[in-house]
Motif scaffolding. Structure first.
Motif, short mmCIF file in Angstrom:
data_model
loop_
_atom_site.label_atom_id
_atom_site.label_comp_id
_atom_site.label_asym_id
_atom_site.label_seq_id
_atom_site.Cartn_x
_atom_site.Cartn_y
_atom_site.Cartn_z
N ASP A 1 0.81 -1.29 0.12
CA ASP A 1 -0.04 0.02 0.17
C ASP A 1 0.67 1.51 0.20
N PHE B 1 -7.71 -1.03 -2.38
CA PHE B 1 -6.17 -1.41 -2.24
C PHE B 1 -6.02 -2.53 -2.61
N ARG C 1 -3.13 -3.10 -5.92
CA ARG C 1 -1.78 -3.92 -5.31
C ARG C 1 -2.02 -5.25 -6.55
#
Lengths: 172, 184
Positions: free
Chosen positions: A45, B116, B120
């Motif tokens: 992240d 996310f 990724r």
């Protein structure tokens, strides 16, 4: 004490990461394993956020990683320490060694390191891949993104924002 | 070119601006440097810039920091170098810390997690694409393949640290190349 550790860790990255921003990624994965300041998923992240905000990506990653390690103090200390070796080396180069990069041995070492740096980055890719659950959708997305990046060469920010939207729509 | 009148504040804020408007790191900064440092302020020539980048690419550290250091030093010596680098990294470090403080409170949110999840995959593609782009300029001969394979084995099988691998590759660079014929 934690600040000393952070300073030392990022000084080393600044000294050994040759070739710019993303080359620091494998070193950050080493930190994740060695000190546990962040885990591999958090680091993935960090890479994404660092790449979507303005500024040098390496510095951004250092700031975010330093924040995980030791809050605001770490977030300020880490990018400064990562920049310090570059500053010193440039200073030495302009002061002392005008033609240093034409030196035979310097060339030998720099060219010799390059293939190893590729292996390092590939290793980092492996660590990121472990954080992804692979199925038909994620593999298709990966193939889509890498072909788009390679053949259209748009700014990374565009792809990161697009991937966030796709993530929400497809509930990845 | 008159470099005597450049103040430390001017250096700091010129690079501050570049740090704020560069997305995507070192190479994305090159066009900004061209318009701001070469065309507008005449602090360096186009050729200087390309030389700084070439050197920045093969010296340790962040390429953008290397380029800023060069220009800062050229203008006002060591203090100029420090002003340029601090100017360059101040906006992004402040922004990152702001985002880090805010975002860490929302990491548990479902939508943030799904976003996310997508990101990724994108990050993996970004990293693999870096390898793809660097491949041709980094691995040019059999020796390169051997170093690459050796480094990969040390990393994936023996779990060696990144720093040890770089140091070993630097030492391996001194092993003479017997396959090279001296006379054509």
């Amino acid at each position: 004490m934690i600040y000393l550790l952070v300073a030392w860790a990022f000084l080393k990255i600044g000294l050994f990461a040759i070739g710019g921003g993303l080359v620091t990624v494998p070193f950050l994965f080493d930190l994740a394993e060695q000190y546990g300041w962040f885990n591999n998923q958090e680091l993935t992240d960090i890479i994404a956020i660092a790449g979507s905000l303005p500024g040098p990506v390496g510095i951004n990653m250092a700031a975010y990683a330093g924040f995980y390690a030791a809050n605001l103090g770490g977030g300020i200390l880490a990018p400064l320490c990562e920049a310090l070796p570059s500053m010193l080396i440039i200073y030495i180069i302009v002061r002392l060694l005008n033609k240093w990069h034409e030196n035979k041995y310097v060339q030998m070492v720099l060219n010799g390191i390059k293939p190893a740096v590729l292996a390092l980055i590939l290793f980092a890719a492996g660590a990121v891949a472990k954080e992804i659950s692979f199925n038909a959708i994620s593999v298709a997305l990966f193939v889509f993104f890498i072909s788009a990046m390679h053949f259209y060469n748009k700014n990374a920010v565009v792809y990161i924002i697009l991937s966030a939207c796709i993530g929400i729509v497809l509930k990845i | 070119m008159n470099t005597n009148k450049v103040t430390f504040l001017q250096i700091f804020f010129t690079f501050f601006k570049m740090g704020l408007f560069t997305f995507g790191g070192g190479y994305a900064m090159l066009p900004l440097l061209q318009s701001e440092v070469v065309e507008k302020r005449h602090w360096a020539t186009e050729e200087d810039l390309l030389n700084y980048y070439a050197i920045g690419q093969c010296t340790p550290g962040i390429i953008a920091v290397n380029a800023a250091s060069f220009i800062g030093y050229k203008l006002r010596g060591l203090a100029g170098l420090i002003c340029a680098t601090l100017g360059l990294i101040t906006p992004s470090v402040s922004l990152i810390l702001l985002v880090a403080t805010i975002l860490n409170q929302y990491m548990e949110n479902v939508y943030v997690q799904q976003a996310f999840g997508g990101i990724r995959i994108c990050v993996l593609a970004l990293i693999v694409n870096t390898v793809w782009n660097m491949w041709q300029s980094s691995i040019k001969n059999v020796r390169g393949y051997i170093v690459f394979a050796g480094a990969a084995i040390l990393l994936f099988v023996f779990n060696l640290s990144a720093i040890s691998v770089v140091l070993l590759a630097a030492i391996a660079a001194f092993i003479p190349n017997y396959s090279r014929r001296k006379k054509p």
